[in-house]
Write an enzyme that holds these catalytic residues in place. Structure first.
Site, PDB file in Angstrom:
ATOM      1  N   LEU A   1      69.575  50.206  52.532  1.00 52.06           N
ATOM      2  CA  LEU A   1      70.837  50.394  53.264  1.00 52.06           C
ATOM      3  C   LEU A   1      71.960  49.608  52.579  1.00 52.06           C
ATOM      4  CD1 LEU A   1      69.247  50.084  56.793  1.00 52.06           C
ATOM      5  CD2 LEU A   1      70.420  52.124  55.939  1.00 52.06           C
TER       6      LEU A   1
ATOM      7  N   THR B   1      77.256  51.830  48.528  1.00 48.21           N
ATOM      8  CA  THR B   1      77.747  51.377  47.222  1.00 48.21           C
ATOM      9  C   THR B   1      78.060  49.884  47.271  1.00 48.21           C
ATOM     10  OG1 THR B   1      78.717  53.543  46.803  1.00 48.21           O
ATOM     11  CG2 THR B   1      79.604  51.721  45.523  1.00 48.21           C
TER      12      THR B   1
ATOM     13  N   THR C   1      79.892  59.129  54.131  1.00 48.69           N
ATOM     14  CA  THR C   1      79.125  59.285  52.885  1.00 48.69           C
ATOM     15  C   THR C   1      79.825  58.670  51.663  1.00 48.69           C
ATOM     16  OG1 THR C   1      80.000  61.539  52.909  1.00 48.69           O
ATOM     17  CG2 THR C   1      77.706  61.266  53.532  1.00 48.69           C
TER      18      THR C   1
ATOM     19  N   GLY D   1      91.194  51.898  32.576  1.00 53.15           N
ATOM     20  CA  GLY D   1      91.683  51.710  33.947  1.00 53.15           C
ATOM     21  C   GLY D   1      91.842  50.237  34.289  1.00 53.15           C
TER      22      GLY D   1
ATOM     23  N   GLU E   1      87.978  43.448  37.550  1.00 51.34           N
ATOM     24  CA  GLU E   1      86.878  42.546  37.950  1.00 51.34           C
ATOM     25  C   GLU E   1      85.788  42.543  36.879  1.00 51.34           C
ATOM     26  OE1 GLU E   1      87.243  42.419  42.818  1.00 51.34           O
ATOM     27  OE2 GLU E   1      85.510  43.429  41.974  1.00 51.34           O
TER      28      GLU E   1
ATOM     29  N   GLY F   1      89.237  55.154  39.182  1.00 55.27           N
ATOM     30  CA  GLY F   1      89.274  55.530  40.586  1.00 55.27           C
ATOM     31  C   GLY F   1      87.957  56.124  41.042  1.00 55.27           C
TER      32      GLY F   1
ATOM     33  N   ASP G   1      85.546  55.955  52.828  1.00 54.99           N
ATOM     34  CA  ASP G   1      86.146  56.505  51.594  1.00 54.99           C
ATOM     35  C   ASP G   1      86.314  58.021  51.616  1.00 54.99           C
ATOM     36  OD1 ASP G   1      86.074  53.937  50.655  1.00 54.99           O
ATOM     37  OD2 ASP G   1      84.755  54.327  48.949  1.00 54.99           O
TER      38      ASP G   1
ATOM     39  N   MET H   1      90.466  52.799  49.821  1.00 53.79           N
ATOM     40  CA  MET H   1      89.006  52.890  49.705  1.00 53.79           C
ATOM     41  C   MET H   1      88.439  51.471  49.666  1.00 53.79           C
ATOM     42  SD  MET H   1      88.185  55.871  46.983  1.00 53.79           S
ATOM     43  CE  MET H   1      87.975  57.558  47.494  1.00 53.79           C
TER      44      MET H   1
ATOM     45  N   HIS I   1      96.221  18.694  54.721  1.00 55.67           N
ATOM     46  CA  HIS I   1      96.591  18.225  53.378  1.00 55.67           C
ATOM     47  C   HIS I   1      95.424  17.451  52.779  1.00 55.67           C
ATOM     48  CE1 HIS I   1      98.980  16.696  50.083  1.00 55.67           C
ATOM     49  NE2 HIS I   1      98.476  15.487  50.339  1.00 55.67           N
TER      50      HIS I   1
HETATM   51  P1  NAI Z   1      91.858  51.953  41.019  1.00 55.06           P
HETATM   52  O1  NAI Z   1      92.544  53.082  41.666  1.00 55.06           O
HETATM   53  O2  NAI Z   1      91.953  50.590  41.589  1.00 55.06           O
HETATM   54  O3  NAI Z   1      92.384  51.822  39.504  1.00 55.06           O
HETATM   55  C1  NAI Z   1      92.269  52.870  38.578  1.00 55.06           C
HETATM   56  C2  NAI Z   1      93.191  52.569  37.408  1.00 55.06           C
HETATM   57  O4  NAI Z   1      92.949  53.526  36.406  1.00 55.06           O
HETATM   58  C3  NAI Z   1      94.662  52.644  37.770  1.00 55.06           C
HETATM   59  O5  NAI Z   1      95.307  51.505  37.275  1.00 55.06           O
HETATM   60  C4  NAI Z   1      95.121  53.909  37.071  1.00 55.06           C
HETATM   61  O6  NAI Z   1      96.466  53.878  36.696  1.00 55.06           O
HETATM   62  C5  NAI Z   1      94.181  53.911  35.866  1.00 55.06           C
HETATM   63  N1  NAI Z   1      93.996  55.215  35.235  1.00 55.06           N
HETATM   64  C6  NAI Z   1      93.889  56.406  35.829  1.00 55.06           C
HETATM   65  N2  NAI Z   1      93.760  57.378  34.906  1.00 55.06           N
HETATM   66  C7  NAI Z   1      93.775  56.769  33.696  1.00 55.06           C
HETATM   67  C8  NAI Z   1      93.683  57.230  32.348  1.00 55.06           C
HETATM   68  N3  NAI Z   1      93.561  58.521  32.060  1.00 55.06           N
HETATM   69  N4  NAI Z   1      93.717  56.335  31.331  1.00 55.06           N
HETATM   70  C9  NAI Z   1      93.881  55.003  31.612  1.00 55.06           C
HETATM   71  N5  NAI Z   1      93.984  54.533  32.869  1.00 55.06           N
HETATM   72  C10 NAI Z   1      93.930  55.384  33.899  1.00 55.06           C
HETATM   73  O7  NAI Z   1      90.350  52.425  40.847  1.00 55.06           O
HETATM   74  P2  NAI Z   1      89.023  51.620  40.499  1.00 55.06           P
HETATM   75  O8  NAI Z   1      89.343  50.336  39.828  1.00 55.06           O
HETATM   76  O9  NAI Z   1      88.151  52.586  39.786  1.00 55.06           O
HETATM   77  O10 NAI Z   1      88.426  51.314  41.916  1.00 55.06           O
HETATM   78  C11 NAI Z   1      88.051  52.400  42.780  1.00 55.06           C
HETATM   79  C12 NAI Z   1      88.157  52.007  44.220  1.00 55.06           C
HETATM   80  O11 NAI Z   1      87.221  51.014  44.540  1.00 55.06           O
HETATM   81  C13 NAI Z   1      89.536  51.480  44.527  1.00 55.06           C
HETATM   82  O12 NAI Z   1      90.084  52.304  45.523  1.00 55.06           O
HETATM   83  C14 NAI Z   1      89.313  50.093  45.049  1.00 55.06           C
HETATM   84  O13 NAI Z   1      90.020  49.923  46.251  1.00 55.06           O
HETATM   85  C15 NAI Z   1      87.806  50.005  45.320  1.00 55.06           C
HETATM   86  N6  NAI Z   1      87.319  48.710  44.881  1.00 55.06           N
HETATM   87  C16 NAI Z   1      87.668  47.591  45.574  1.00 55.06           C
HETATM   88  C17 NAI Z   1      87.261  46.358  45.147  1.00 55.06           C
HETATM   89  C18 NAI Z   1      87.666  45.167  45.909  1.00 55.06           C
HETATM   90  O14 NAI Z   1      88.023  45.294  47.058  1.00 55.06           O
HETATM   91  N7  NAI Z   1      87.651  43.999  45.311  1.00 55.06           N
HETATM   92  C19 NAI Z   1      86.445  46.181  43.952  1.00 55.06           C
HETATM   93  C20 NAI Z   1      86.143  47.406  43.306  1.00 55.06           C
HETATM   94  C21 NAI Z   1      86.568  48.609  43.782  1.00 55.06           C
END
Ligand code: NAI
Length: 467
Positions: free
Chosen positions: A39, A42, A144, A181, A188, A273, A313, A320, A446
């Site tokens: 469980l 992702t 899902t 990206g 991270e 993304g 999501d 997301m 402090h």
């Molecule tokens: P993201 O949407 O955060 O970033 C994707 C990046 O890829 C953007 O900067 C975009 O401009 C870039 N991009 C898109 N097409 C491209 C291209 N052709 N060439 C170069 N760059 C391009 O998506 P990410 O990092 O994959 O994360 C996915 C989801 O997972 C997000 O919605 C995020 O909220 C979630 N997530 C959250 C985390 C957290 O809360 N710490 C950690 C990991 C993921």
């Protein structure tokens, strides 16, 4: 036909499992279908939890290598990646087992297999051996989740071209890593592998990283990551990734100068993304999707079929993020039980768990400008925060945005030590409708990092004490 349930939740991730627990707490006979062996979805298996484990221990490794500067002599510091990965897997196992325990405690039926919706009151579970079993359900909740997206023509093989899943389990530290990206996942994981010894290049389509976050934060974050040795190719469009003998060749073009570049590397992480994850049964049932192929829901999380709900999501609301999905899980359970479940989409914090951390809640300055809201800004650097200075972690700042007339906090953005923990103070403040004056007049211990929040609140009216 097997057992009947009042509610069946499809998906055991943070949205689904939390929803199932809340439903059970409210006395609703509940089952949760999960296709993974464990469980947690992702987030627990191949997302938030393993990445936070690696972010923490890669940072420890990096810090340990420089301990002698601080008067701590420990000799040569060596990496045992296999052991680090084992430790990560152990953390995941403990947490996923914890959810199994919570299911038993709450008397939730855990159905193992792939769930699909046969009709509005029937779900089918297909187990590993292909055996199908139908269950009647008065209410169905789709949770899902999502799967990594990729770019046209680029096939993720999880060996040389990987998604976040592959990048959490490299067997060797890649010498050269290209990350496509500069969003949450890209940055991270860049941070993890840079600290473990990779040369990292991030190729980002836009002229800035972390789109959607406040621009001041994005600019500062880029500076800090650059200082840490991560290289960036901004404004760059990847045109092809080719695998030749376990190496990858990445072609990209600068959108402004039209300059083409080709770089060879050991691994490519595609982090552009994620897309919602559901299969054909949704389309067969004619559940309404938006233009991004996300499930449309109303304020009660109902899809276009009344007793079929969706959260997390897969839906067309909010970011997301695991905690958004959790809150939706609770809200939908309460709605099914006849209560008034609710999620405040204006106050959903977001955190990037690098060192330093980045955290944000509410409106960015760019959103306020776009929405023509008059605002005031209070900013305070960690450079002037005594706790941060005392431990050599003084990169970053706190930025608070308030309504010009009422002083009500509209947004807050932090880059700095423990930003992810500190943002909770501002989320609570916003939920209670606090003003910057309220925060400024709240006694903060402090020396703490959170004093930077108090000072940023004071900065709204230009009366900081320490800067
Ligand atoms: P993201 O949407 O955060 O970033 C994707 C990046 O890829 C953007 O900067 C975009 O401009 C870039 N991009 C898109 N097409 C491209 C291209 N052709 N060439 C170069 N760059 C391009 O998506 P990410 O990092 O994959 O994360 C996915 C989801 O997972 C997000 O919605 C995020 O909220 C979630 N997530 C959250 C985390 C957290 O809360 N710490 C950690 C990991 C993921």
């Amino acid at each position: 036909m097997s057992e009947e349930f009042e509610a069946v939740v499809i998906g055991g991730g943070p949205g689904g499992y939390v929803c199932a627990i809340r439903l059970a707490q409210l006395g609703i006979k509940t089952a949760c279908i999960e296709s993974r062996e464990t469980l947690g979805g992702t987030c627990l298996n191949v997302g938030c939890i393993p990445s936070k484990n690696l972010l923490n221990f890669s940072d420890n490794f990096h810090k340990a290598k420089h301990f002698s500067n601080l008067g701590i002599e420990i000799g040569e510091v060596k990496l045992n990646l296999a052991k680090m990965m084992k430790n990560k897997d152990k953390a995941v196992t403990i947490l996923t087992k914890g959810i199994e325990f919570l299911f038993k405690k709450n008397k939730i039926t855990h159905l193992k297999g792939k769930g699909s919706i046969l009709d509005k009151n029937t779900v089918t579970v297909t187990d590993n051996s292909g055996k199908k079993t139908n269950y009647k359900a008065k209410n169905i909740v789709i949770g899902t989740g999502s799967v990594p997206a990729t770019l046209e023509g680029i096939k993720i093989d999880e060996k040389t071209i990987v998604s976040s899943t592959g990048a959490l389990s490299f067997e060797k530290v890649p010498k050269e890593l290209i990350v496509i990206g500069g969003g949450y996942i890209g940055l991270e994981l860049s941070s993890v592998w840079k600290k473990l010894g990779s040369n990292v290049i991030v190729v980002e389509f836009l002229d800035h990283i972390i789109p959607g976050m406040d621009k001041d934060i994005s600019t500062e974050f880029l500076k800090i990551l650059h200082k840490q040795g991560i290289n960036f190719k901004l404004d760059s469009k990847v045109t092809a990734v080719t695998v030749v003998k376990n190496k990858a060749i990445v072609d990209f073009t600068n959108k402004k100068t039209a300059k083409r570049e080709r770089i060879e590397c050991d691994k490519v992480l595609v982090a552009v993304g994620r897309k919602s994850n559901f299969d054909e049964d949704i389309s067969k049932l004619n559940i309404k999707l938006d233009s991004q192929r996300k499930i449309e829901v109303n304020n009660r999380f109902e899809t276009s079929i009344k007793n079929i709900y969706a959260i997390g999501d897969v839906i067309n609301k909010g970011p997301m993020l695991a905690h958004k999905a959790e809150d939706e899980g609770i809200a939908v359970a309460e709605i099914i039980a006849g209560q008034a479940g609710h999620v405040n989409y204006n106050i959903i914090p977001a955190v990037i768990y690098t060192t330093p951390e980045v955290a944000s809640v509410g409106k960015t300055e760019q959103q306020l400008i776009k929405e023509k809201i008059n605002y005031k800004t209070g900013k305070f650097p960690f450079m002037a925060n005594s706790r941060a200075k005392a431990i050599n972690e003084s990169d970053g700042f706190v930025k608070i945005l308030v309504d010009q007339k009422t002083d009500k906090v509209l947004g807050a953005h932090i880059i700095g030590p423990h930003a992810g923990e500190m943002i909770a103070e501002l989320a609570v403040a916003m939920e209670f409708g606090a003003s910057s004056e309220d925060i400024a007049r709240t006694c903060h211990a402090h020396p703490t990092f959170s004093e930077a929040i108090k000072e940023a609140a004071l900065a709204v009216d230009k009366r900081t004490i320490h800067s």
